[in-house]
Design a protein around this motif. Structure first.
Motif, PDB file in Angstrom:
ATOM      1  N   ARG A 299       0.841  -1.201   0.000  1.00  0.00           N
ATOM      2  CA  ARG A 299       0.000   0.000   0.000  1.00  0.00           C
ATOM      3  C   ARG A 299       0.876   1.250   0.000  1.00  0.00           C
ATOM      4  N   VAL A 300       0.506   2.189  -0.835  1.00  0.00           N
ATOM      5  CA  VAL A 300       1.151   3.502  -0.868  1.00  0.00           C
ATOM      6  C   VAL A 300       0.042   4.507  -0.586  1.00  0.00           C
TER       7      VAL A 300
ATOM      8  N   PHE B 268       3.695  10.292   1.984  1.00  0.00           N
ATOM      9  CA  PHE B 268       3.150   8.974   1.689  1.00  0.00           C
ATOM     10  C   PHE B 268       3.743   7.957   2.655  1.00  0.00           C
ATOM     11  N   ALA B 269       2.992   6.905   2.937  1.00  0.00           N
ATOM     12  CA  ALA B 269       3.497   5.800   3.759  1.00  0.00           C
ATOM     13  C   ALA B 269       3.342   4.501   2.985  1.00  0.00           C
ATOM     14  N   LEU B 270       4.324   3.606   3.116  1.00  0.00           N
ATOM     15  CA  LEU B 270       4.279   2.301   2.452  1.00  0.00           C
ATOM     16  C   LEU B 270       4.316   1.193   3.492  1.00  0.00           C
ATOM     17  N   TRP B 271       3.445   0.204   3.315  1.00  0.00           N
ATOM     18  CA  TRP B 271       3.473  -0.976   4.170  1.00  0.00           C
ATOM     19  C   TRP B 271       2.831  -2.139   3.409  1.00  0.00           C
ATOM     20  N   THR B 272       2.846  -3.322   3.989  1.00  0.00           N
ATOM     21  CA  THR B 272       2.276  -4.495   3.327  1.00  0.00           C
ATOM     22  C   THR B 272       1.048  -5.003   4.055  1.00  0.00           C
TER      23      THR B 272
ATOM     24  N   GLU C 283       6.819   0.750   6.824  1.00  0.00           N
ATOM     25  CA  GLU C 283       8.192   0.415   6.453  1.00  0.00           C
ATOM     26  C   GLU C 283       8.929   1.644   5.916  1.00  0.00           C
ATOM     27  N   TRP C 284       8.295   2.335   4.962  1.00  0.00           N
ATOM     28  CA  TRP C 284       8.926   3.500   4.348  1.00  0.00           C
ATOM     29  C   TRP C 284       8.005   4.709   4.422  1.00  0.00           C
ATOM     30  N   VAL C 285       8.628   5.876   4.516  1.00  0.00           N
ATOM     31  CA  VAL C 285       7.894   7.143   4.444  1.00  0.00           C
ATOM     32  C   VAL C 285       8.507   7.961   3.308  1.00  0.00           C
TER      33      VAL C 285
ATOM     34  N   TRP D 145     -10.114   2.665   7.122  1.00  0.00           N
ATOM     35  CA  TRP D 145      -8.813   1.990   7.094  1.00  0.00           C
ATOM     36  C   TRP D 145      -7.908   2.462   8.214  1.00  0.00           C
ATOM     37  N   GLU D 146      -8.205   3.654   8.787  1.00  0.00           N
ATOM     38  CA  GLU D 146      -7.426   4.117   9.937  1.00  0.00           C
ATOM     39  C   GLU D 146      -7.857   3.384  11.191  1.00  0.00           C
ATOM     40  N   ILE D 147      -9.130   3.009  11.264  1.00  0.00           N
ATOM     41  CA  ILE D 147      -9.644   2.311  12.426  1.00  0.00           C
ATOM     42  C   ILE D 147      -8.944   0.967  12.603  1.00  0.00           C
ATOM     43  N   THR D 148      -8.522   0.377  11.506  1.00  0.00           N
ATOM     44  CA  THR D 148      -7.842  -0.919  11.597  1.00  0.00           C
ATOM     45  C   THR D 148      -6.455  -0.815  12.212  1.00  0.00           C
ATOM     46  N   GLY D 149      -6.016   0.427  12.541  1.00  0.00           N
ATOM     47  CA  GLY D 149      -4.718   0.579  13.177  1.00  0.00           C
ATOM     48  C   GLY D 149      -3.613   0.916  12.208  1.00  0.00           C
ATOM     49  N   LEU D 150      -3.958   1.242  10.954  1.00  0.00           N
ATOM     50  CA  LEU D 150      -2.932   1.549   9.970  1.00  0.00           C
ATOM     51  C   LEU D 150      -2.472   2.982  10.101  1.00  0.00           C
ATOM     52  N   TYR D 151      -1.252   3.237   9.628  1.00  0.00           N
ATOM     53  CA  TYR D 151      -0.627   4.559   9.703  1.00  0.00           C
ATOM     54  C   TYR D 151      -1.123   5.432   8.555  1.00  0.00           C
ATOM     55  N   SER D 152      -1.470   6.698   8.845  1.00  0.00           N
ATOM     56  CA  SER D 152      -1.942   7.588   7.795  1.00  0.00           C
ATOM     57  C   SER D 152      -0.919   8.667   7.518  1.00  0.00           C
TER      58      SER D 152
END
Length: 237
Positions: A65-66, A78-82, A154-156, A230-237
Protein backbone atom coordinates in the motif's frame (compact mmCIF):
# COMPACT_ATOMS: atom_id res chain seq x y z
CA UNK A 1 -10.72 39.90 -29.50
CA UNK A 2 -10.33 36.58 -31.31
CA UNK A 3 -6.59 36.64 -30.61
CA UNK A 4 -7.18 37.11 -26.86
CA UNK A 5 -9.73 34.28 -26.84
CA UNK A 6 -7.30 32.02 -28.69
CA UNK A 7 -4.53 32.82 -26.20
CA UNK A 8 -6.84 32.03 -23.28
CA UNK A 9 -7.78 28.67 -24.79
CA UNK A 10 -4.13 27.80 -25.45
CA UNK A 11 -3.19 28.78 -21.87
CA UNK A 12 -5.99 26.66 -20.36
CA UNK A 13 -5.04 23.66 -22.50
CA UNK A 14 -1.39 24.02 -21.52
CA UNK A 15 -2.32 24.12 -17.82
CA UNK A 16 -4.58 21.08 -18.21
CA UNK A 17 -1.96 18.95 -19.93
CA UNK A 18 0.72 20.14 -17.51
CA UNK A 19 -1.39 19.03 -14.51
CA UNK A 20 -2.19 15.69 -16.19
CA UNK A 21 1.49 15.09 -16.95
CA UNK A 22 2.48 15.96 -13.36
CA UNK A 23 -0.17 13.57 -12.02
CA UNK A 24 1.10 10.74 -14.22
CA UNK A 25 4.69 11.52 -13.21
CA UNK A 26 3.82 11.27 -9.52
CA UNK A 27 2.08 7.94 -10.01
CA UNK A 28 5.01 6.55 -11.99
CA UNK A 29 7.49 7.65 -9.31
CA UNK A 30 5.33 6.07 -6.60
CA UNK A 31 5.09 2.86 -8.63
CA UNK A 32 8.87 2.72 -8.90
CA UNK A 33 9.28 3.40 -5.18
CA UNK A 34 6.85 0.54 -4.44
CA UNK A 35 8.82 -1.78 -6.75
CA UNK A 36 12.01 -0.81 -4.93
CA UNK A 37 10.22 -1.53 -1.65
CA UNK A 38 9.25 -5.02 -2.84
CA UNK A 39 12.78 -5.71 -4.04
CA UNK A 40 14.37 -4.46 -0.80
CA UNK A 41 12.02 -6.50 1.39
CA UNK A 42 11.80 -9.74 -0.62
CA UNK A 43 12.80 -12.07 2.20
CA UNK A 44 10.60 -10.42 4.81
CA UNK A 45 7.57 -10.38 2.50
CA UNK A 46 8.07 -14.06 1.62
CA UNK A 47 8.36 -14.95 5.31
CA UNK A 48 5.11 -13.12 6.06
CA UNK A 49 3.38 -14.83 3.15
CA UNK A 50 4.55 -18.23 4.41
CA UNK A 51 3.14 -17.53 7.88
CA UNK A 52 -0.19 -16.44 6.41
CA UNK A 53 -0.44 -19.56 4.24
CA UNK A 54 0.23 -21.77 7.28
CA UNK A 55 -2.42 -19.96 9.33
CA UNK A 56 -5.25 -19.77 6.80
CA UNK A 57 -4.22 -22.30 4.14
CA UNK A 58 -5.03 -20.02 1.21
CA UNK A 59 -2.90 -18.01 -1.16
CA UNK A 60 -4.07 -14.43 -0.67
CA UNK A 61 -1.97 -11.96 -2.71
CA UNK A 62 0.24 -9.54 -0.80
CA UNK A 63 -0.55 -5.87 -1.33
CA UNK A 64 1.99 -3.07 -0.98
CA UNK A 65 0.00 0.00 0.00
CA UNK A 66 1.15 3.50 -0.87
CA UNK A 67 -1.11 5.86 1.06
CA UNK A 68 -1.11 9.64 0.91
CA UNK A 69 -1.50 11.33 4.28
CA UNK A 70 -1.64 14.95 5.35
CA UNK A 71 1.00 17.29 3.95
CA UNK A 72 4.06 17.72 6.14
CA UNK A 73 6.16 20.91 6.13
CA UNK A 74 4.55 21.85 2.81
CA UNK A 75 5.37 18.52 1.13
CA UNK A 76 3.17 15.56 0.23
CA UNK A 77 3.65 12.63 2.60
CA UNK A 78 3.15 8.97 1.69
CA UNK A 79 3.50 5.80 3.76
CA UNK A 80 4.28 2.30 2.45
CA UNK A 81 3.47 -0.98 4.17
CA UNK A 82 2.28 -4.49 3.33
CA UNK A 83 -1.03 -6.25 3.89
CA UNK A 84 -2.80 -9.44 2.86
CA UNK A 85 -5.60 -8.66 0.44
CA UNK A 86 -7.45 -5.36 0.43
CA UNK A 87 -10.36 -5.52 2.87
CA UNK A 88 -11.72 -7.39 5.83
CA UNK A 89 -14.50 -9.84 5.06
CA UNK A 90 -18.08 -8.66 5.69
CA UNK A 91 -18.66 -12.06 7.33
CA UNK A 92 -16.45 -10.93 10.19
CA UNK A 93 -18.74 -7.98 10.80
CA UNK A 94 -21.59 -10.42 11.35
CA UNK A 95 -19.42 -12.50 13.71
CA UNK A 96 -18.73 -9.41 15.81
CA UNK A 97 -22.32 -8.18 16.24
CA UNK A 98 -22.20 -8.63 20.01
CA UNK A 99 -19.02 -6.59 20.39
CA UNK A 100 -19.52 -3.00 19.21
CA UNK A 101 -15.83 -2.06 19.66
CA UNK A 102 -14.68 -5.09 17.67
CA UNK A 103 -17.31 -4.52 15.03
CA UNK A 104 -15.58 -1.28 14.07
CA UNK A 105 -12.38 -3.19 13.33
CA UNK A 106 -13.94 -5.26 10.57
CA UNK A 107 -15.62 -2.71 8.31
CA UNK A 108 -14.73 -2.62 4.63
CA UNK A 109 -12.23 0.05 3.68
CA UNK A 110 -12.12 2.37 0.72
CA UNK A 111 -10.89 1.12 -2.63
CA UNK A 112 -7.51 2.39 -3.86
CA UNK A 113 -7.11 5.01 -6.58
CA UNK A 114 -5.05 2.60 -8.66
CA UNK A 115 -4.17 -1.09 -8.46
CA UNK A 116 -1.06 -2.45 -10.18
CA UNK A 117 -0.15 -6.15 -10.39
CA UNK A 118 3.51 -7.13 -10.08
CA UNK A 119 3.94 -10.89 -10.55
CA UNK A 120 1.90 -12.44 -7.70
CA UNK A 121 1.61 -9.22 -5.69
CA UNK A 122 -0.19 -5.90 -6.02
CA UNK A 123 0.60 -2.23 -5.51
CA UNK A 124 -2.36 -0.17 -4.27
CA UNK A 125 -2.13 3.63 -4.54
CA UNK A 126 -4.36 5.66 -2.21
CA UNK A 127 -4.15 9.24 -3.49
CA UNK A 128 -6.04 12.23 -2.14
CA UNK A 129 -8.42 13.87 -4.58
CA UNK A 130 -8.39 10.91 -6.97
CA UNK A 131 -11.47 8.75 -7.54
CA UNK A 132 -11.37 5.22 -6.17
CA UNK A 133 -11.41 2.34 -8.64
CA UNK A 134 -14.63 0.40 -9.02
CA UNK A 135 -15.03 -2.57 -6.70
CA UNK A 136 -15.88 -4.70 -9.75
CA UNK A 137 -12.39 -4.05 -11.14
CA UNK A 138 -10.68 -5.56 -8.08
CA UNK A 139 -9.70 -9.27 -8.37
CA UNK A 140 -11.89 -11.49 -6.22
CA UNK A 141 -8.91 -13.12 -4.48
CA UNK A 142 -8.17 -9.76 -2.80
CA UNK A 143 -11.52 -9.94 -0.98
CA UNK A 144 -10.54 -12.62 1.49
CA UNK A 145 -11.75 -13.66 4.93
CA UNK A 146 -8.28 -12.91 6.23
CA UNK A 147 -7.38 -9.72 4.33
CA UNK A 148 -5.61 -7.25 6.55
CA UNK A 149 -2.55 -5.75 8.13
CA UNK A 150 0.83 -7.51 7.82
CA UNK A 151 3.30 -5.10 9.38
CA UNK A 152 4.16 -1.59 10.57
CA UNK A 153 5.03 1.32 8.34
CA UNK A 154 8.19 0.42 6.45
CA UNK A 155 8.93 3.50 4.35
CA UNK A 156 7.89 7.14 4.44
CA UNK A 157 8.09 9.36 1.34
CA UNK A 158 8.13 13.16 1.26
CA UNK A 159 7.53 14.64 -2.22
CA UNK A 160 7.40 18.15 -3.67
CA UNK A 161 4.03 19.01 -5.20
CA UNK A 162 5.53 21.09 -8.01
CA UNK A 163 8.58 19.24 -9.33
CA UNK A 164 8.25 15.79 -7.71
CA UNK A 165 11.64 15.81 -5.95
CA UNK A 166 11.39 13.35 -3.09
CA UNK A 167 13.10 11.58 -0.20
CA UNK A 168 12.48 7.99 0.94
CA UNK A 169 13.04 7.01 4.57
CA UNK A 170 13.07 3.52 6.01
CA UNK A 171 10.99 4.33 9.06
CA UNK A 172 11.61 2.40 12.29
CA UNK A 173 8.35 0.98 13.61
CA UNK A 174 5.80 3.70 14.38
CA UNK A 175 8.19 6.63 14.80
CA UNK A 176 6.32 9.86 13.85
CA UNK A 177 7.89 12.13 11.20
CA UNK A 178 8.41 14.90 13.78
CA UNK A 179 11.27 12.85 15.24
CA UNK A 180 13.03 11.85 12.00
CA UNK A 181 15.97 14.11 11.13
CA UNK A 182 15.97 13.64 7.33
CA UNK A 183 12.26 14.37 6.99
CA UNK A 184 12.52 17.62 8.91
CA UNK A 185 15.68 18.65 7.04
CA UNK A 186 14.22 17.92 3.59
CA UNK A 187 14.14 20.89 1.19
CA UNK A 188 13.43 20.93 -2.53
CA UNK A 189 15.26 22.71 -5.33
CA UNK A 190 12.82 22.75 -8.25
CA UNK A 191 15.58 23.61 -10.71
CA UNK A 192 16.21 19.85 -10.69
CA UNK A 193 13.36 18.15 -12.54
CA UNK A 194 12.57 14.48 -12.00
CA UNK A 195 12.42 12.15 -15.00
CA UNK A 196 10.30 9.17 -13.83
CA UNK A 197 11.86 6.87 -16.42
CA UNK A 198 15.37 7.47 -15.12
CA UNK A 199 14.73 8.13 -11.46
CA UNK A 200 16.89 6.24 -8.96
CA UNK A 201 15.29 5.22 -5.70
CA UNK A 202 17.66 5.87 -2.80
CA UNK A 203 16.44 4.85 0.66
CA UNK A 204 17.86 6.23 3.91
CA UNK A 205 17.52 4.63 7.33
CA UNK A 206 15.64 6.90 9.68
CA UNK A 207 17.79 8.95 12.07
CA UNK A 208 15.92 9.77 15.27
CA UNK A 209 16.54 13.17 16.84
CA UNK A 210 17.45 12.31 20.49
CA UNK A 211 16.53 15.78 21.80
CA UNK A 212 13.10 15.80 20.16
CA UNK A 213 12.59 12.21 21.28
CA UNK A 214 12.88 13.23 24.94
CA UNK A 215 10.57 16.22 24.46
CA UNK A 216 8.00 14.52 22.25
CA UNK A 217 4.49 14.05 23.61
CA UNK A 218 2.19 12.11 21.27
CA UNK A 219 -1.20 13.77 20.65
CA UNK A 220 -4.28 12.01 22.06
CA UNK A 221 -6.02 9.68 19.56
CA UNK A 222 -9.06 11.21 17.80
CA UNK A 223 -12.56 9.83 18.51
CA UNK A 224 -13.35 6.67 16.52
CA UNK A 225 -16.17 8.39 14.65
CA UNK A 226 -13.66 10.85 13.13
CA UNK A 227 -11.42 8.12 11.70
CA UNK A 228 -11.59 6.69 8.21
CA UNK A 229 -12.38 2.97 8.01
CA UNK A 230 -8.81 1.99 7.09
CA UNK A 231 -7.43 4.12 9.94
CA UNK A 232 -9.64 2.31 12.43
CA UNK A 233 -7.84 -0.92 11.60
CA UNK A 234 -4.72 0.58 13.18
CA UNK A 235 -2.93 1.55 9.97
CA UNK A 236 -0.63 4.56 9.70
CA UNK A 237 -1.94 7.59 7.80
Amino acid sequence: MRMKLRLCVITLLALFFSCAENKNTKEEILRRIALAYINANKKEIKNRESIVKEDISVGVPTVVRVAQGENYNGYIKFALWTSVGLIYSPSKVEMSDSFESEKLLFVEEIMPSRLIKVESRYIALYLNGRPAINRKDVPLDLFSDFGGFLGGVEWVVLMCENCNNFIVINNIGWVPPELIVQINDFTCDCRRRINPRRVRISVEDAIIDPVKMKEFRPPPPPPLEELEDWEITGLYS
